[in-house]
Design an enzyme around this catalytic site. Structure first.
Site, mmCIF file in Angstrom:
data_model
loop_
_atom_site.group_PDB
_atom_site.id
_atom_site.type_symbol
_atom_site.label_atom_id
_atom_site.label_comp_id
_atom_site.label_asym_id
_atom_site.label_seq_id
_atom_site.Cartn_x
_atom_site.Cartn_y
_atom_site.Cartn_z
ATOM 1 C CG ASN A 558 -0.125 0.081 2.519
ATOM 2 O OD1 ASN A 558 0.907 -0.579 2.665
ATOM 3 N ND2 ASN A 558 -0.580 0.896 3.452
ATOM 4 C CB CYS A 560 2.604 3.419 4.774
ATOM 5 S SG CYS A 560 1.827 5.050 4.663
ATOM 6 C CD GLU A 562 0.850 0.048 6.460
ATOM 7 O OE1 GLU A 562 -0.173 0.664 6.785
ATOM 8 O OE2 GLU A 562 1.679 0.503 5.648
#
Length: 936
Positions: A558, A560, A562
């Site tokens: 995604n 970021c 994670e």
């Protein structure tokens, strides 16, 4: 029942006045008080329009309200009624009847009468008499009491010093709002002297916010009563303004009001409260109608709206949030309980290789970003530059021109005006456009082929890393000629890829390019060093260890890095985030497992509820989320957790604690999901998952090892937490899982500011610095460090000056003992391999991934190469930003000019390097080193 009948019924009752005298009860006085309220405006003052009498309809309303109040009082068994109790019932009757402006006027009238009864206090010598712009003298007693209350429980805060400093900046004719601002600024300038002033500043800001919300001055000792009285009124006000969903009025608002704990407002630091005020509290026409506790109760009510016992659950959720044991992600905090409850944080999409599919994906980005979603796009299926287009018999322009459109869409659709739009585009390493993709964030070249506002990430298969290790060749293809590579991973990918290479050698593939794998790897590292992008993420660990590999393929992470969920042309993956506050779960010098289990159990229920409550802007997102029900429980405050346990980040003990905390959080998260499955049923696509096959994330490490060559996975797989995993296995066999995925560690950039802890799993940037975000700049000082320095008699003005001079580092301050220098080593004083080792220990337990920032002082090609290879060898799924400062970071002059100048901002400045190339820096506006807060 009429007034005469009520007077007869109540004739034996007495009313206790404030002077201690008791007088006979009479309904006429209640009627008179309500009449006065109707003759006041919403500021509690007489109507300027000359209104001196009530209309016939208003007379009837007053009579009806008087009857209601008296009837409520008659049900009390007390022979003597206190005057305050009677006035409370008048307020409640006005609110329940919908007379909100009249209720507000009545509350203000009561407050003004109360202030008239306060004894006068003479200002000390040196404090001038100030006339406000209303012509009324500034009440020194009120100002002093306000600051005294802000300093309660904060022994290092000097209320007199704050008042004296504030009085230097007020003048005759000053508005009261400016007086309050002067107090806040006076306290704010003292924040670098002691962390206590951070709380003082927050409490002074809180008073200003209360004045805006309640419409009158409410001090902390009056806050509990004010909350209870105003909560229902504020909910109804939000509904009337269209900001709160109408169903919220169906809750037992009086019961929820009594559950609010005003004292928890005192937990907030200045940056946390200012951020809430600027971006989270609901408002109408620019006026807020939420305060910290009512805001969190609104969030809790929204999350409990479909529970059977919704009041009980709302109170349970509220207590978890307001105690700071857990915090939901930003979209949930923004939108829970509102008419458009888009509560999810992350959306992952795969872009189809046709014009309609490409622009549908860009449209989906806009719709998903509109209500505060962070986006990850898989662009690998789109054919490369020069590929044949059958429909037009022309050649494709490749991926890059479309990414420019994605970039500009993210800028244009800025998450409801609350946050910058945020998207990350992923491309696999074998894609023929990969070399130009690496250049997207450069500041040179054709700007039409640059994306300065969009994040990018490499999606790297294991085979490429093997070729890098072997110094072998690597072949680039267009997906239009090798379409199955997109969905393959592990040994199957390797076999298919090598078969395509053989075809290319035989001339059976038209468009391809051979490069040296090591040269491409070096360019990847050069670009992440120079621009911070593309991030390094690994395709095979994400897929081989995915519990959902039976239902599809993970094609990207995604925004970021994670979240690792399946995507396709038919499914947009969705994930809901929240994070456990680790420092709040310490007892007797270790992790409090009893409290942690309770926290995780409630948090998982809240996250699971999001899936059913959520507003979905795109049907493909709804369908995917309902089918798989993934959630992402994370953690924050890891470095403060280490401070509390006296463990340096750069140590084997910290690595062990990273292992232990991750194991415990994952254990209780998976256990909670089985409990939810027992209560609510398994997720739809459970059959055939790794959960169903009895393979937990810790077991899937063996699957990854089996897909790699010997020596290409080096990971400690032991358990250090002593958890009973057989219990979890047995429960999964019996009940299944409610959620396909349960755990991921997000950046927590903003919610960690709200809670007042360090972001996510990141090390502390500096011990004293200026943190910047959309709400402004805020002094950040490590309270743990200050406590330790005070205990050793080392905290003074000179130490503050030294910390500023040495950029928030203790390393070169000679009088600081070595043990404190080790414990309080900052991000760039910790070798990056410690970050990798700690992350690897967490990753073995986690079913998704981690937002892992890499901090590197004195970065070089060799150090970058070693660090990212180590990440791959340790089985990490993803990495996030690379943070660097130069090895030749400028030394401070021994003459030390500007010793007492301002704290340096949290933006790493480019530093000249000898033959080292440019240095990656933070973007202005980042929260410390958490580059974006679009996830949390």
């Amino acid at each position: 029942m009429n007034l005469a009948e009520i007077n007869e019924l109540m004739k034996q009752r007495l009313v206790l006045k404030r002077d201690g005298n008791a007088v006979p009860f009479t309904a006429d006085k209640i009627r008179a008080a309500i009449t006065v309220a109707f003759l006041k405006n919403e500021k509690g003052e007489p109507w300027t329009s000359g209104k001196t009498a009530l209309s016939q309809a208003e007379h009837e309303t007053v009579d009806g309200l008087t009857v209601q109040v008296c009837a409520a009082l008659s049900r009390k068994n007390d022979a003597t009624l206190h005057i305050e109790d009677i006035q409370d019932q008048v307020e409640l009757a006005l609110m329940r009847s919908g007379e909100h402006d009249v209720a507000r006027a009545y509350v203000l009238y009561r407050e003004k009468q109360k202030q008239k009864r306060q004894p006068a206090v003479v200002a000390p010598e040196g404090i001038p008499e100030i006339l406000l712009n209303t012509g009324v003298p500034l009440d020194y007693a009120f100002v002093k009491r306000l600051v005294d209350l802000a300093c309660v429980g904060l022994p290092s805060a000097d209320a007199d010093a704050v008042v004296r400093e504030a009085y230097k900046n007020v003048y005759n004719g000053v508005p009261m709002a400016e007086v309050l601002k002067s107090l806040l600024l006076a306290s704010r300038t003292m924040m670098e002297k002691d962390p206590d002033y951070d709380k003082v500043t927050a409490r002074l800001l809180l008073h200003t916010v209360r004045t805006e919300v309640f419409g009158l001055e409410v001090t902390q000792d009056e806050a509990q009563q004010a909350y209870e009285k105003a909560f229902a009124l504020l909910i109804h006000k939000g509904i009337a303004a269209g900001r709160i969903a109408p169903f919220m009025a169906e809750f037992d608002l009086d019961r929820l009001a009594k559950a609010l704990v005003a004292e928890r407002d005192l937990q907030y630091g200045y940056i946390g409260l200012q951020t809430l005020y600027d971006r989270y509290f609901l408002h109408h026409d620019g006026v807020r109608f939420e305060l910290p506790q009512s805001f969190l109760m609104r969030v809790a009510m929204g999350l409990a709206s479909k529970e059977v016992h919704r009041e009980e659950r709302a109170i349970e959720f509220y207590n978890l949030l307001s105690s700071f044991d857990f915090m939901s992600s930003t979209p949930t905090l923004f939108n829970s309980g509102t008419p458009r409850p888009q509560l999810s944080s992350c959306f992952l999409t795969t872009v189809s290789d046709d014009l309609e599919g490409i622009y549908d994906s860009i449209k989906d980005n806009a719709l998903l970003a509109k209500f505060s979603g962070g986006l990850g796009n898989d662009w690998t299926p789109v054919r490369a530059l020069g590929s044949h287009i059958r429909g037009t018999n022309g050649n494709s322009q490749g991926v890059v021109p479309f990414l420019k459109v994605v970039n500009d869409t993210a800028v244009a659709v800025n998450q409801g005006g609350k946050r910058a739009g945020a998207v990350c585009s992923y491309l696999e390493t074998w894609h023929l456009d990969i070399e130009e993709f690496l250049d997207l964030r450069k500041n040179t070249g054709d700007d039409r082929r640059r994306t300065h506002d969009m994040n990018t990430a490499n999606w790297i298969p294991d085979l490429f890393m093997k070729r890098v290790m072997e110094k072998g060749e690597w072949t680039l293809f267009t997906p239009s000629e090798v379409p199955d590579l997109h969905d393959l991973y592990g040994r199957k990918f390797e076999a298919a890829y090598e078969a395509y290479e053989a075809k290319a050698e035989r001339g059976e593939i038209r468009l391809f390019k051979k490069v040296q794998a090591l040269d491409l790897w070096r360019k990847m590292l050069s670009m992440i060093f120079e621009t911070g992008h593309p991030w390094i993420t690994f395709k095979d660990p994400c897929n081989i260890r995915s519990p959902q590999q039976h239902a599809g393929v993970v094609h990207s992470s995604n925004l970021c890095t994670e979240i690792t969920l399946n995507t396709s042309s038919d499914e947009i993956a969705v994930c809901n985030l929240g994070s456990v506050n680790l420092p709040a779960h310490i007892k007797d010098g270790r992790l409090d497992l009893v409290k942690l289990r309770k926290t995780v159990s409630t948090a998982m229920r809240m996250l699971d509820n999001v899936i059913d409550i959520n507003y979905y802007g795109v049907d493909k997102a709804r369908n995917s989320n309902m089918r798989h029900r993934p959630v992402a429980l994370g953690m924050m405050g890891f470095h403060e957790f280490l401070y509390a346990l006296r463990v340096p980040y750069a140590s084997e003990e910290a690595v062990r604690l990273a292992d232990e905390t991750a194991e415990a959080v994952c254990y209780y998260a998976y256990l909670a999901s089985t409990e939810l499955a027992e209560e609510r049923g398994r997720y739809e696509s459970y059959a055939g998952s790794l959960w169903d096959l009895g393979i937990l994330p810790i077991d899937s490490i063996a699957m990854l090892a089996n897909q790699r060559d010997e020596g290409h996975l080096q990971l400690d797989t032991k358990s250090y937490g002593g958890m009973d995993w057989e219990l979890v296995r047995a429960r999964i066999r019996w009940h299944g899982m409610r959620n396909s995925n349960c755990v991921a560690i997000a950046p927590t950039a903003t919610i960690s500011n709200i809670v007042g802890v360090s972001a996510s799993i990141d090390p502390t940037y500096q011990q004293l610095y200026v943190k910047s975000n959309m709400s402004g700049e805020f002094t950040d000082i490590n309270a743990y460090l200050v406590r330790d320095l005070k205990e050793r008699g080392l905290w003074d003005e000179v130490m503050v000056s030294d910390l500023k001079y040495f950029d928030g580092s203790l390393a070169k301050i000679e009088r600081v003992p070595a043990d404190l220098k080790l414990l309080y080593a900052t991000a760039f004083e910790i070798e990056p391999h410690w970050l990798i080792e700690a992350a690897a220990r967490r990753q073995k337990w986690i079913d998704q991934a981690q937002s892992l920032n890499i901090y590197m002082a004195g970065a070089s090609g060799k150090k970058l190469d070693e660090t990212y290879k180590l990440a791959w060898l340790r089985g990490l799924k993803t990495t996030y930003y690379l943070r660097t400062i130069g090895a030749t970071h400028s030394e401070k002059s021994t003459s030390r000019p500007g010793t007492l100048n301002a704290v340096a901002p949290a933006i790493a400045t480019p530093v000249a390097e000898e033959a080292a190339g440019p240095v990656c820096t933070l973007r202005p506006g980042d929260d410390g080193f958490s580059a974006c807060d679009a996830c949390q």
